[in-house]
Write a protein that holds these residues in place. Structure first.
Motif, PDB file in Angstrom:
ATOM      1  N   TYR A 128       0.876  -1.249   0.108  1.00  0.00           N
ATOM      2  CA  TYR A 128       0.117  -0.111  -0.128  1.00  0.00           C
ATOM      3  C   TYR A 128       0.789   1.179  -0.486  1.00  0.00           C
ATOM      4  O   TYR A 128       1.896   1.068  -0.245  1.00  0.00           O
ATOM      5  N   ALA A 129      -0.023   2.428  -0.549  1.00  0.00           N
ATOM      6  CA  ALA A 129       0.971   3.794  -0.448  1.00  0.00           C
ATOM      7  C   ALA A 129      -0.280   4.436   0.782  1.00  0.00           C
ATOM      8  O   ALA A 129      -1.034   4.151   0.381  1.00  0.00           O
ATOM      9  N   LEU A 130       0.738   5.320   0.822  1.00  0.00           N
ATOM     10  CA  LEU A 130      -0.699   5.905   2.310  1.00  0.00           C
ATOM     11  C   LEU A 130       0.254   7.749   1.843  1.00  0.00           C
ATOM     12  O   LEU A 130       1.204   8.287   1.696  1.00  0.00           O
ATOM     13  N   LEU A 131      -0.776   8.843   2.214  1.00  0.00           N
ATOM     14  CA  LEU A 131      -0.856   9.655   2.249  1.00  0.00           C
ATOM     15  C   LEU A 131      -1.702  10.203   3.778  1.00  0.00           C
ATOM     16  O   LEU A 131      -2.244   9.884   3.663  1.00  0.00           O
ATOM     17  N   LEU A 150       5.361   4.027   2.193  1.00  0.00           N
ATOM     18  CA  LEU A 150       4.888   3.157   1.210  1.00  0.00           C
ATOM     19  C   LEU A 150       4.941   1.812   2.960  1.00  0.00           C
ATOM     20  O   LEU A 150       5.576   2.058   3.623  1.00  0.00           O
ATOM     21  N   GLY A 151       3.949   0.688   2.592  1.00  0.00           N
ATOM     22  CA  GLY A 151       4.173  -0.137   3.377  1.00  0.00           C
ATOM     23  C   GLY A 151       3.737  -1.301   3.089  1.00  0.00           C
ATOM     24  O   GLY A 151       3.076  -1.494   1.817  1.00  0.00           O
ATOM     25  N   PHE A 152       4.347  -2.421   3.514  1.00  0.00           N
ATOM     26  CA  PHE A 152       3.387  -3.878   3.422  1.00  0.00           C
ATOM     27  C   PHE A 152       2.653  -4.282   4.350  1.00  0.00           C
ATOM     28  O   PHE A 152       3.500  -4.560   5.889  1.00  0.00           O
ATOM     29  N   THR A 166       7.563   2.420   5.713  1.00  0.00           N
ATOM     30  CA  THR A 166       8.263   3.862   6.681  1.00  0.00           C
ATOM     31  C   THR A 166       7.939   4.536   5.675  1.00  0.00           C
ATOM     32  O   THR A 166       6.698   4.897   4.889  1.00  0.00           O
ATOM     33  N   MET A 167       7.546   5.607   6.574  1.00  0.00           N
ATOM     34  CA  MET A 167       6.450   7.154   6.210  1.00  0.00           C
ATOM     35  C   MET A 167       7.390   8.718   5.941  1.00  0.00           C
ATOM     36  O   MET A 167       8.560   8.614   7.341  1.00  0.00           O
TER      37      MET A 167
END
Length: 192
Positions: A128-131, A150-152, A166-167
């Motif tokens: 996933y991508a995050l914002l 990004l995360g898994f 990681t953010m």
């Protein structure tokens, strides 16, 4: 302080009022607990894996995630850590070690289903991508942050898994120690 209370109240009421949304998933909630590392060395892209100045003292990460669709979720996370005066913090040094408190609300776009076909319930991997937005406090100084990352999720056994994320956090103030930093987390997660 009142504005932060109203922001938190708005986010909680938004999550609560959206319970009537038609879900695509039978496991809408995920909770997680783990550890985090604060990389506050001033975004040195020439040495991205230089761990000498990483902060890993009393690192706690707790989060709650609500999945709205198989590809979309919202996450609320609280993280604690300690910035040590021996480590370089955004190209400077603290006069004393200080606790870091962060509260983050992010939206997550789960993209791995667009790469290969899968059944979300038995797929062992979710990328996933995050914002989102965040609040960070260090040395009695507060900052509103823009969160990108990004995360898994690795589902090890049915609804039990491991999350690696990681953010990058970008501050909206001129405080040297809260301007920008990277936060890595590893969490044990359960969905229900």
């Amino acid at each position: 302080m009142n504005k932060y209370f109203f922001i938190a109240l708005f986010f909680v009421s938004s999550l609560a009022s959206s319970q009537s949304v038609n879900l695509d998933t039978d496991v809408p909630w995920t909770i997680g607990i783990g550890v985090n590392i604060v990389d506050n060395d001033g975004f040195r892209f020439d040495k991205p894996f230089d761990t000498n100045n990483w902060n890993f003292k009393n690192p706690l990460s707790i989060n709650v995630e609500r999945k709205w669709r198989d590809f979309l979720s919202t996450n609320l996370a609280i993280t604690l850590n300690k910035l040590t005066k021996d480590n370089k913090q955004n190209n400077g040094y603290l006069t004393e070690s200080s606790n870091l408190f962060a509260l983050d609300l992010t939206g997550r776009f789960i993209f791995d289903q667009y790469i290969w076909e899968q059944n979300p319930r038995i797929d062992p991997f979710e990328g996933y991508a995050l914002l989102g937005v965040g609040y960070t406090s260090v040395l009695n100084t507060d900052s509103i942050m823009l969160d990108v990352g990004l995360g898994f999720n690795f589902w090890l056994y049915e609804d039990i898994g491991l999350r690696l994320q990681t953010m990058g956090k970008f501050g909206f103030n001129d405080n040297q120690y809260l301007k920008n930093y990277i936060q890595h987390t590893a969490e044990f997660i359960i969905r229900f």
